[in-house]
Design a protein around this motif. Sequence first.
Motif, short mmCIF file in Angstrom:
data_model
loop_
_atom_site.label_atom_id
_atom_site.label_comp_id
_atom_site.label_asym_id
_atom_site.label_seq_id
_atom_site.Cartn_x
_atom_site.Cartn_y
_atom_site.Cartn_z
N GLY A 177 0.23 -1.46 -0.03
CA GLY A 177 0.46 -0.20 0.15
C GLY A 177 0.63 1.29 0.17
O GLY A 177 -0.08 2.08 0.35
N LYS A 178 2.20 1.33 -0.97
CA LYS A 178 2.84 2.23 -0.66
C LYS A 178 2.38 3.50 -1.80
O LYS A 178 1.95 4.98 -1.25
CB LYS A 178 4.56 1.75 -0.91
CG LYS A 178 5.52 0.98 -0.30
CD LYS A 178 6.23 0.38 -0.79
CE LYS A 178 6.28 -0.15 -2.37
NZ LYS A 178 5.06 -1.95 -2.36
N SER A 179 1.76 3.31 -3.06
CA SER A 179 1.37 4.04 -3.07
C SER A 179 -0.16 5.20 -2.61
O SER A 179 -0.52 6.50 -3.00
CB SER A 179 0.96 3.71 -4.75
OG SER A 179 2.48 2.95 -5.62
N SER A 180 -0.66 3.86 -1.91
CA SER A 180 -2.30 4.77 -1.78
C SER A 180 -1.47 5.52 -0.47
O SER A 180 -2.50 6.18 -0.44
CB SER A 180 -2.96 3.35 -1.27
OG SER A 180 -3.15 2.31 -2.15
N LYS A 204 -3.68 -1.64 5.80
CA LYS A 204 -4.69 -2.30 5.92
C LYS A 204 -5.19 -2.81 6.69
O LYS A 204 -5.92 -4.36 6.95
CB LYS A 204 -4.51 -3.19 4.33
CG LYS A 204 -3.87 -2.50 3.68
CD LYS A 204 -3.85 -3.67 2.29
CE LYS A 204 -2.80 -3.00 1.27
NZ LYS A 204 -2.49 -4.42 0.57
N ASP A 246 -8.08 -2.60 8.13
CA ASP A 246 -9.68 -3.17 7.70
C ASP A 246 -9.82 -4.74 7.75
O ASP A 246 -10.71 -5.09 7.94
CB ASP A 246 -10.26 -2.20 6.28
CG ASP A 246 -9.50 -2.10 5.23
OD1 ASP A 246 -9.89 -2.53 4.02
OD2 ASP A 246 -8.47 -1.87 5.18
N ARG A 299 -7.13 3.30 4.97
CA ARG A 299 -7.69 4.31 4.58
C ARG A 299 -9.18 4.19 4.61
O ARG A 299 -9.61 5.55 3.72
CB ARG A 299 -7.39 4.29 2.81
CG ARG A 299 -8.64 3.03 2.36
CD ARG A 299 -8.31 2.86 0.72
NE ARG A 299 -9.03 1.52 0.31
CZ ARG A 299 -8.46 0.70 -0.95
NH1 ARG A 299 -7.71 1.71 -1.34
NH2 ARG A 299 -8.88 -0.35 -1.42
N1 LIG Z 1 -8.54 -3.06 2.61
C1 LIG Z 1 -7.93 -2.14 1.46
N2 LIG Z 1 -6.58 -2.23 1.11
C2 LIG Z 1 -5.98 -0.86 0.62
C3 LIG Z 1 -5.56 -0.08 1.36
N3 LIG Z 1 -4.67 0.71 1.99
C4 LIG Z 1 -4.40 -0.05 -0.39
N4 LIG Z 1 -4.77 -1.18 -0.05
C5 LIG Z 1 -5.01 -1.88 -1.67
O1 LIG Z 1 -3.70 -2.73 -2.05
C6 LIG Z 1 -3.24 -3.05 -3.23
C7 LIG Z 1 -1.47 -2.49 -3.03
O2 LIG Z 1 -1.95 -1.03 -2.82
P1 LIG Z 1 -0.78 -0.30 -3.32
O3 LIG Z 1 -1.14 1.51 -2.33
O4 LIG Z 1 -0.67 -0.96 -5.44
O5 LIG Z 1 0.67 -0.91 -3.16
P2 LIG Z 1 1.86 -0.65 -3.26
O6 LIG Z 1 2.60 -1.44 -2.24
O7 LIG Z 1 2.74 0.87 -4.24
O8 LIG Z 1 2.17 -1.66 -4.15
P3 LIG Z 1 3.89 -2.32 -5.44
O9 LIG Z 1 4.62 -0.84 -5.91
O10 LIG Z 1 3.21 -2.82 -7.01
O11 LIG Z 1 4.80 -3.11 -4.69
C8 LIG Z 1 -4.37 -1.99 -3.91
O12 LIG Z 1 -5.84 -2.68 -4.34
C9 LIG Z 1 -5.21 -0.62 -3.30
O13 LIG Z 1 -6.56 -0.90 -3.42
C10 LIG Z 1 -6.30 0.01 2.91
O14 LIG Z 1 -6.14 0.97 3.12
N5 LIG Z 1 -7.45 -1.46 2.44
#
Ligand SMILES: Nc1nc2c(ncn2[C@@H]2O[C@H](COP(=O)(O)OP(=O)(O)OP(=O)(O)O)[C@@H](O)[C@H]2O)c(=O)[nH]1
Length: 317
Positions: free
Chosen positions: A22-25, A155, A157, A187
Motif C-alpha cells: 500500500g505504498k502508492s495508496s 490495511k 480493515d 484508508r
Molecule cells: N482494504 C484495503 N486495501 C488497501 C488499503 N491501502 C491499499 N489497499 C489496496 O492494496 C493494493 C495495493 O496497493 P498499492 O498502493 O498499489 O500498493 P504498493 O505497495 O504501492 O504496490 P507496489 O508498488 O506494487 O509494490 C491495492 O489494491 C490497494 O487498493 C487499505 O487501507 N485497505
Amino acid sequence: MPEFPTPHRSLRLGVAGPVGTGKSSLIAMICRAMAAEIRIGVITNDIYTDEDARLLRAAGVLEPERIRAIETGACPHTAIRDDVTANLAGVEDLEADFDPLDLVLVESGGDNLTATFSPALIDAQIFVLDVAGGGDVARKGGPGIGRADLLVVNKTDLAPYVGVDVEQMISDAEAARDGGPVLGLSRTDEASVARLRAWLLGLLEAHRAGAHEPQDPGPMAPHFHADEDGGYVHSHDEKHGDGGHSHGHEHTTGEHSYGAHSDARGHAVSGHDEHRHAEAVADRASGGATGGATVGASAPVSDQLSTADTLTASGRG
Ligand SMILES: Nc1nc2c(ncn2[C@@H]2O[C@H](COP(=O)(O)OP(=O)(O)OP(=O)(O)O)[C@@H](O)[C@H]2O)c(=O)[nH]1
C-alpha cells in the motif's frame, strides 16, 4: 496558502516496503490529506513501468506534473540505496521545477524486508507492512521494520478477513523497534489517517527547525550475487570504491540497465547484474548477524513527535 514558508530545501521522505503493501495508496492518502496546506512532489520507482506514477496521476491527488516516475530496470533497492543517482536527479529536478516544495515523497518499488533508502537520498523513511502479508511479518525484523522513522501496519480493515490480530502485530512491531513509532493505518479509518498527518506535520516542523537528523536504518543484510565465477557474498555495509570493497569480478555493463555510477557521496558503485538474494547463505557468511539486530539507530523524530503509544493507541483493533 501553505502553512510553512520554505527557507530550506524540501523534506525528502522515502516510502518503502514489500510489494503491494500500500505504498502508492499511502502516498495518495498523504497528498489528499495535506496538499491544501503544504507543497508536495512525488517520485515513484518501478522496475519496468511508470505504473505507480500513472495511477497517482489518474487518482488526481496532485497536479500530474508534480508526479514523476523512475524506471529502475533492476531490483528496486539498487536505485534507492546502492546508486541513488537517478532518484537524486529526479528529486532535485522536481524541487527546481516547483520551487519551493515542502515535501518530496519518494516511493520505492516493492522489494523485500531488507530494502531501505540511503540517507544520501532521503531525510526520513516510512516502512510499510500490511496485515494481508501475515501477522508474523512484524516479528521478522530487518532494517526497515526495526529502524525506519515510522513503521506503518497498513490495511487494518482487512484484519478480520485474514485472521490477523492487529493489536498483537503492532505490539510485535513495537518490540522489534525498541519503542520506535508504529502506526496502524487504513484508508477506511479517518482517525488513523489523521495520526499519519500529525506525524508528518511534526516531522516537517522538526526538519524545518533543523532538529531532525536523518538516520540510516542500516544496510541490507549481506547477500549473494550469482556470476560467471560462481558468485560471491556481498555486504552493503562495506565502503564502495575507496579501497574498502571489491567485488572481485567484472560486471558486464550490458547486462544491467542501472550500470555503474557514483552515488551522491562520490562513491563508485558497481551496478548489479543479477541479484539473487540468498539470505541463508549470507547469514552463514556473516555468522548470522543480519541487518535486524546490528545497528541501534535512535529515532529522534519519535522523541519530539507522536510516540509509539500515541500513534497506536487508538489504531489498534
Ligand atoms: N482494504 C484495503 N486495501 C488497501 C488499503 N491501502 C491499499 N489497499 C489496496 O492494496 C493494493 C495495493 O496497493 P498499492 O498502493 O498499489 O500498493 P504498493 O505497495 O504501492 O504496490 P507496489 O508498488 O506494487 O509494490 C491495492 O489494491 C490497494 O487498493 C487499505 O487501507 N485497505
